[in-house]
Motif scaffolding. Structure first.
Motif, PDB file in Angstrom:
ATOM      1  N   ARG A   1       0.743  -1.152  -0.037  1.00 47.78           N
ATOM      2  CA  ARG A   1      -0.179   0.006  -0.080  1.00 47.78           C
ATOM      3  C   ARG A   1       0.888   1.160  -0.023  1.00 47.78           C
ATOM      4  O   ARG A   1       1.496   1.387   0.976  1.00 47.78           O
ATOM      5  CB  ARG A   1      -0.978   0.039   1.220  1.00 47.78           C
ATOM      6  N   CYS A   2       1.009   1.735  -1.030  1.00 48.78           N
ATOM      7  CA  CYS A   2       1.957   2.981  -1.217  1.00 48.78           C
ATOM      8  C   CYS A   2       1.085   4.478  -1.401  1.00 48.78           C
ATOM      9  O   CYS A   2       0.031   4.387  -1.442  1.00 48.78           O
ATOM     10  CB  CYS A   2       2.529   2.775  -2.532  1.00 48.78           C
ATOM     11  N   ARG A   3       2.026   5.320  -0.851  1.00 51.08           N
ATOM     12  CA  ARG A   3       1.459   6.805  -0.882  1.00 51.08           C
ATOM     13  C   ARG A   3       2.028   7.690  -1.677  1.00 51.08           C
ATOM     14  O   ARG A   3       3.136   7.196  -2.424  1.00 51.08           O
ATOM     15  CB  ARG A   3       1.602   7.324   0.690  1.00 51.08           C
TER      16      ARG A   3
ATOM     17  N   VAL B   1       7.943  10.860   6.254  1.00 49.60           N
ATOM     18  CA  VAL B   1       6.934   9.903   6.038  1.00 49.60           C
ATOM     19  C   VAL B   1       6.406   9.517   7.594  1.00 49.60           C
ATOM     20  O   VAL B   1       5.114   9.537   7.464  1.00 49.60           O
ATOM     21  CB  VAL B   1       7.557   8.704   5.593  1.00 49.60           C
TER      22      VAL B   1
ATOM     23  N   PRO C   1       6.370   5.997  -0.152  1.00 50.76           N
ATOM     24  CA  PRO C   1       6.272   5.125   0.973  1.00 50.76           C
ATOM     25  C   PRO C   1       5.299   4.282   0.728  1.00 50.76           C
ATOM     26  O   PRO C   1       4.494   4.509   0.327  1.00 50.76           O
ATOM     27  CB  PRO C   1       6.003   6.179   2.328  1.00 50.76           C
ATOM     28  N   CYS C   2       5.986   3.091   1.237  1.00 52.20           N
ATOM     29  CA  CYS C   2       4.926   1.746   1.039  1.00 52.20           C
ATOM     30  C   CYS C   2       4.902   0.832   2.298  1.00 52.20           C
ATOM     31  O   CYS C   2       6.050   0.698   3.125  1.00 52.20           O
ATOM     32  CB  CYS C   2       5.237   0.806  -0.017  1.00 52.20           C
ATOM     33  N   ARG C   3       3.991   0.317   2.646  1.00 49.99           N
ATOM     34  CA  ARG C   3       4.036  -0.903   3.687  1.00 49.99           C
ATOM     35  C   ARG C   3       3.191  -1.933   3.298  1.00 49.99           C
ATOM     36  O   ARG C   3       2.566  -2.101   2.301  1.00 49.99           O
ATOM     37  CB  ARG C   3       3.140  -0.136   4.818  1.00 49.99           C
TER      38      ARG C   3
ATOM     39  N   TYR D   1       2.403   9.941   7.447  1.00 49.87           N
ATOM     40  CA  TYR D   1       1.425   8.686   7.330  1.00 49.87           C
ATOM     41  C   TYR D   1       1.817   7.701   8.126  1.00 49.87           C
ATOM     42  O   TYR D   1       0.982   6.424   8.417  1.00 49.87           O
ATOM     43  CB  TYR D   1       1.980   7.949   6.009  1.00 49.87           C
TER      44      TYR D   1
ATOM     45  N   ARG E   1       4.218   2.818  10.242  1.00 45.56           N
ATOM     46  CA  ARG E   1       4.364   1.800   9.382  1.00 45.56           C
ATOM     47  C   ARG E   1       4.686   1.978   7.876  1.00 45.56           C
ATOM     48  O   ARG E   1       5.212   1.220   7.062  1.00 45.56           O
ATOM     49  CB  ARG E   1       2.803   1.078   9.227  1.00 45.56           C
ATOM     50  N   TYR E   2       4.535   3.301   7.641  1.00 45.35           N
ATOM     51  CA  TYR E   2       5.135   3.862   6.239  1.00 45.35           C
ATOM     52  C   TYR E   2       6.587   3.944   6.098  1.00 45.35           C
ATOM     53  O   TYR E   2       7.209   4.378   5.018  1.00 45.35           O
ATOM     54  CB  TYR E   2       4.273   4.930   5.362  1.00 45.35           C
TER      55      TYR E   2
ATOM     56  N   ASN F   1      11.096  -0.665   2.160  1.00 43.63           N
ATOM     57  CA  ASN F   1       9.761  -0.985   1.315  1.00 43.63           C
ATOM     58  C   ASN F   1       9.610   0.173   0.367  1.00 43.63           C
ATOM     59  O   ASN F   1       8.481   0.011  -0.311  1.00 43.63           O
ATOM     60  CB  ASN F   1       8.704  -1.044   2.448  1.00 43.63           C
ATOM     61  N   ALA F   2      10.121   1.322   0.514  1.00 41.87           N
ATOM     62  CA  ALA F   2       9.913   2.219  -0.528  1.00 41.87           C
ATOM     63  C   ALA F   2       9.925   2.057  -1.988  1.00 41.87           C
ATOM     64  O   ALA F   2      10.815   1.291  -2.253  1.00 41.87           O
ATOM     65  CB  ALA F   2      10.880   3.559  -0.049  1.00 41.87           C
TER      66      ALA F   2
END
Length: 105
Positions: A31-33, A65, A102-104, A69, A72-73, A78-79
């Motif tokens: 799940r990315c922002r 980040v 940023p992703c989780r 967010y 977790r991000y 994980n980015a």
């Protein structure tokens, strides 16, 4: 009648298993922002300024980040879509900018 009931039970079991695997796959997707920028400058000779600036830019990215967010991000590894721009400035000054989504998981 019994055959129909057994068949319907089998169909229901297969459907439940299939939907469980679909839920697991959906949870495994990142799940990315929106992309976030981290910036830093550092001084040093023989590349140490650039190395310090990269580390500080990454830490600045993580801090930004985390504030936007949540923690977790804030895992840089994980980015996605990481883009670095590091330049030496005046005599000893180096500047680095990193942009990444940023992703989780």
């Amino acid at each position: 009648m019994r055959t129909t009931v057994k068949f319907m039970a089998s169909v229901a079991a297969v459907a439940a298993i299939t939907s469980a695997f679909g839920a697991i796959e959906a949870q495994a997707l990142p799940r990315c922002r929106a992309p976030v920028e981290g910036v830093a400058t550092a001084t040093g000779i023989l590349g140490t300024g650039s190395e310090k600036a990269r580390i500080e830019a990454r830490e600045n990215w993580k801090s930004t980040v985390r504030n936007l967010y949540g923690p977790r991000y804030a895992d840089f590894w994980n980015a996605q879509g990481k883009q670095w721009d590091c330049k030496k400035g005046a005599i000893l000054l180096a500047k680095c900018v990193v942009v990444a989504k940023p992703c989780r998981y």
